[in-house]
Design an enzyme around this catalytic site. Structure first.
Site, PDB file in Angstrom:
ATOM      1  N   ARG A 128       0.858  -1.288  -0.030  1.00 60.02           N
ATOM      2  CA  ARG A 128       0.059   0.028  -0.068  1.00 60.02           C
ATOM      3  C   ARG A 128       0.899   1.223  -0.021  1.00 60.02           C
ATOM      4  NH1 ARG A 128      -2.825  -3.322   3.521  1.00 60.02           N
ATOM      5  NH2 ARG A 128      -4.783  -4.148   2.517  1.00 60.02           N
TER       6      ARG A 128
ATOM      7  N   HIS B 240       7.838   9.793 -28.495  1.00 61.09           N
ATOM      8  CA  HIS B 240       6.963  10.837 -27.957  1.00 61.09           C
ATOM      9  C   HIS B 240       7.512  12.321 -28.055  1.00 61.09           C
ATOM     10  CE1 HIS B 240       4.354  12.574 -24.709  1.00 61.09           C
ATOM     11  NE2 HIS B 240       5.467  13.256 -24.339  1.00 61.09           N
TER      12      HIS B 240
ATOM     13  N   GLU C  56      10.721  18.497 -24.816  1.00 62.96           N
ATOM     14  CA  GLU C  56      10.113  18.924 -23.622  1.00 62.96           C
ATOM     15  C   GLU C  56      10.961  20.179 -23.052  1.00 62.96           C
ATOM     16  OE1 GLU C  56       7.224  17.410 -22.949  1.00 62.96           O
ATOM     17  OE2 GLU C  56       7.083  15.454 -23.743  1.00 62.96           O
TER      18      GLU C  56
ATOM     19  N   HIS D  88       0.584  18.501 -26.828  1.00 61.65           N
ATOM     20  CA  HIS D  88       0.356  17.097 -26.460  1.00 61.65           C
ATOM     21  C   HIS D  88      -0.861  16.355 -27.115  1.00 61.65           C
ATOM     22  CE1 HIS D  88       3.925  17.302 -24.144  1.00 61.65           C
ATOM     23  NE2 HIS D  88       3.627  16.052 -23.622  1.00 61.65           N
TER      24      HIS D  88
HETATM   25  N1  LIG Z   1       4.777  10.515 -15.416  1.00 65.22           N
HETATM   26  C1  LIG Z   1       4.927  11.648 -16.072  1.00 65.22           C
HETATM   27  O1  LIG Z   1       4.732  12.812 -15.556  1.00 65.22           O
HETATM   28  C2  LIG Z   1       5.301  11.444 -17.598  1.00 65.22           C
HETATM   29  C3  LIG Z   1       5.430  12.618 -18.090  1.00 65.22           C
HETATM   30  C4  LIG Z   1       6.174  12.541 -19.562  1.00 65.22           C
HETATM   31  C5  LIG Z   1       6.279  11.286 -20.057  1.00 65.22           C
HETATM   32  N2  LIG Z   1       5.987   9.965 -19.356  1.00 65.22           N
HETATM   33  C6  LIG Z   1       6.121   8.579 -19.853  1.00 65.22           C
HETATM   34  O2  LIG Z   1       7.357   8.649 -20.060  1.00 65.22           O
HETATM   35  C7  LIG Z   1       7.713   7.338 -21.132  1.00 65.22           C
HETATM   36  C8  LIG Z   1       8.760   7.860 -22.038  1.00 65.22           C
HETATM   37  O3  LIG Z   1       9.925   8.042 -21.466  1.00 65.22           O
HETATM   38  P1  LIG Z   1      11.469   8.252 -22.023  1.00 65.22           P
HETATM   39  O4  LIG Z   1      11.249   8.832 -23.462  1.00 65.22           O
HETATM   40  O5  LIG Z   1      12.213   8.249 -21.053  1.00 65.22           O
HETATM   41  O6  LIG Z   1      11.364   6.500 -22.614  1.00 65.22           O
HETATM   42  P2  LIG Z   1      12.348   5.360 -22.331  1.00 65.22           P
HETATM   43  O7  LIG Z   1      12.128   5.206 -20.766  1.00 65.22           O
HETATM   44  O8  LIG Z   1      11.471   4.230 -22.935  1.00 65.22           O
HETATM   45  O9  LIG Z   1      13.702   5.259 -22.540  1.00 65.22           O
HETATM   46  C9  LIG Z   1      13.899   5.507 -23.831  1.00 65.22           C
HETATM   47  C10 LIG Z   1      14.964   4.772 -24.449  1.00 65.22           C
HETATM   48  O10 LIG Z   1      16.101   5.101 -23.976  1.00 65.22           O
HETATM   49  C11 LIG Z   1      16.982   3.900 -23.055  1.00 65.22           C
HETATM   50  N3  LIG Z   1      17.807   4.570 -22.078  1.00 65.22           N
HETATM   51  C12 LIG Z   1      17.282   5.299 -21.248  1.00 65.22           C
HETATM   52  N4  LIG Z   1      18.355   5.937 -20.582  1.00 65.22           N
HETATM   53  C13 LIG Z   1      19.573   5.772 -21.059  1.00 65.22           C
HETATM   54  C14 LIG Z   1      20.658   6.147 -21.265  1.00 65.22           C
HETATM   55  N5  LIG Z   1      21.050   6.936 -19.871  1.00 65.22           N
HETATM   56  N6  LIG Z   1      21.577   5.582 -22.039  1.00 65.22           N
HETATM   57  C15 LIG Z   1      21.310   4.649 -23.151  1.00 65.22           C
HETATM   58  N7  LIG Z   1      19.989   4.334 -23.282  1.00 65.22           N
HETATM   59  C16 LIG Z   1      19.074   4.668 -22.333  1.00 65.22           C
HETATM   60  C17 LIG Z   1      15.728   3.188 -22.785  1.00 65.22           C
HETATM   61  O11 LIG Z   1      16.222   1.577 -22.478  1.00 65.22           O
HETATM   62  C18 LIG Z   1      14.528   3.198 -24.115  1.00 65.22           C
HETATM   63  O12 LIG Z   1      15.008   2.198 -24.836  1.00 65.22           O
HETATM   64  C19 LIG Z   1       6.584   7.270 -21.795  1.00 65.22           C
HETATM   65  O13 LIG Z   1       5.754   6.052 -21.055  1.00 65.22           O
HETATM   66  C20 LIG Z   1       5.403   8.502 -21.141  1.00 65.22           C
HETATM   67  O14 LIG Z   1       4.289   8.002 -21.094  1.00 65.22           O
HETATM   68  C21 LIG Z   1       5.517  10.420 -17.869  1.00 65.22           C
HETATM   69 ZN   LIG Z   2       5.351  14.713 -23.114  1.00 62.83          ZN
END
Ligand SMILES: NC(=O)c1ccc[n+]([C@@H]2O[C@H](COP(=O)([O-])OP(=O)(O)OC[C@H]3O[C@@H](n4cnc5c(N)ncnc54)[C@H](O)[C@@H]3O)[C@@H](O)[C@H]2O)c1
Ligand SMILES: [Zn+2]
Length: 377
Positions: A130, A274, A194, A256
């Protein structure tokens, strides 16, 4: 290009949420101090480090060693890389692994990865027993400026993205800018959309600074740290005023609505990341605002020119494999934002750095705008 290791003290941004307040610590090489920072917050706590296979390859050993050096016990939970891990099966696996690792109340989950890991591990932390405390160690630019801050956690449903989740704030965010050195350039660039978003939505001076300094931000010197700190400060301020998105927090969705429609139209595949979809979406939001007479054409052109200069897409013709048709795009937009009596909510702009929430955009007007855009292809 490799920037020097540590030059200055890390930057600390405070997220002012009373009992749930926490620090975002930003700087090069900070992972080395992770164990000491965790020990200072939760002496005696064990950690489950949740990460993905790619991040594990590059950065898990250093993170685990930093914990060990501070006398903090840890276990690793590694899931496959990519958005597909934000599903209920992987979520269940992560929760069971956290329980297997004997992580109890008072112990910690550490999310080491991009937005996928932050959302997945954060939701697991919100759910196991929880609610366990958790620490975000974001490893993508997107995660450092956006997803690791603000407490939105969750996974995807077959009905859509992020439909299952919880607000669960971390107790600490450690944004080590050196971790981004291993990020593929395309991922860095997508995250930069972003970064530009914060300038475009609320900070014209920052946008001008980015126009002049984006190359240094990409190169990884002090400018990168500065840009990340500005973004985190902006997000922290918005989250502190509107944690649950009843108003102002919606401004963070600039670009978005159009962006999600394009991302979904491409099947959330590698065709359009994204951030790339958000760049296109922001270009469309500026052009739509110009069409409505809210801004001049020059402002829209300036916003698009900067995104294009860093290599982000700003024209629909740049979507690899083609754009969905008009009907499909409108359906996707309607799914993202419920249409109320033919009206949609959009984030529009009155200038660079002057976004606002408009609840009264007619679906017919959006359709006519997109029809013109598609006719230009
Ligand atoms: N919670 C929130 O407020 C919020 C806001 C925006 C986006 N999101 C979410 O975030 C996600 C997208 O995040 P993202 O773009 O970071 O994607 P991700 O976490 O999939 O990372 C992108 C790719 O980069 C690789 N990677 C990550 N760090 C690395 C590093 N330091 N070196 C080499 N490779 C690396 C990962 O393995 C992956 O293949 C989506 O699911 C989205 O819905 C959440
Ligand atoms: Zn975004």
């Amino acid at each position: 290009m490799t920037a020097p290791l540590r030059q200055t003290e890390p930057t600390v941004v405070k997220v002012a949420l009373d009992a749930r307040a926490y620090d975002i610590v930003i700087g090069r090489g900070l992972v080395a101090s992770l164990g000491e920072r965790i020990k200072a917050l939760r002496a005696g706590a064990k950690c489950a480090i949740v990460t993905d296979a790619t991040v594990a390859k590059h950065h898990l050993a250093a993170a685990a060693a930093a914990l060990k050096a501070a006398g903090v016990d840890s276990a690793a939970v590694v899931v496959p890389s990519g958005e597909a891990s934000k599903d209920s099966a992987t979520f269940a696996t992560v929760c069971e692994a956290i329980i297997d690792a004997h992580i109890e109340r008072g112990d910690l989950v550490v999310a080491l990865g991009g937005g996928v890991i932050g959302d997945l591990a954060g939701f697991a932390a919100a759910s196991v027993r929880r609610g366990l405390d958790f620490v975000q160690v974001p490893t993508t630019l997107l995660a450092q400026v956006d997803s690791s801050v603000g407490g939105k956690t969750g996974i995807n449903s077959r009905h859509g993205k992020n439909l299952i989740g919880a607000f669960h704030q971390p107790i600490l965010v450690v944004a080590d800018t050196a971790l981004l050195d291993t990020l593929p350039p395309r991922e860095f660039r997508a995250g930069y959309a972003e970064v530009a978003k914060y300038g475009l939505l609320g900070d014209a001076a920052f946008f001008s600074w980015l126009e002049a300094n984006w190359r240094e931000v990409f190169a990884g010197a002090a400018a990168r740290e500065h840009a990340i700190a500005v973004c985190c400060r902006a997000k922290a301020a918005i989250v502190a005023r509107d944690e649950r998105e009843t108003g102002e927090r919606a401004l963070l969705n600039l670009g978005h609505t159009f962006g999600h429609a394009l991302e979904a139209g491409c099947g959330f595949s590698g065709r359009l990341l994204h951030g790339e979809a958000v760049a296109l979406g922001m270009a469309l939001a500026f052009e739509f605002s110009a069409r409505k007479g809210l801004i001049g054409e020059a402002d829209a052109a300036r916003a698009c020119a900067h995104l294009a200069a860093v290599g982000l897409p700003t024209h629909l013709k740049e979507v690899p494999g083609g754009v969905p048709g008009l009907d499909e795009l409108m359906d996707l937009i309607a799914q993202d934002k419920k249409v109320k009596r033919g009206k949609l909510t959009f984030i529009l702009v009155r200038g660079i750095g002057a976004a606002f929430v408009e609840n009264d955009v007619s679906a017919a007007e959006v359709r006519a705008f997109l029809a013109d855009k598609l006719a230009q292809l």
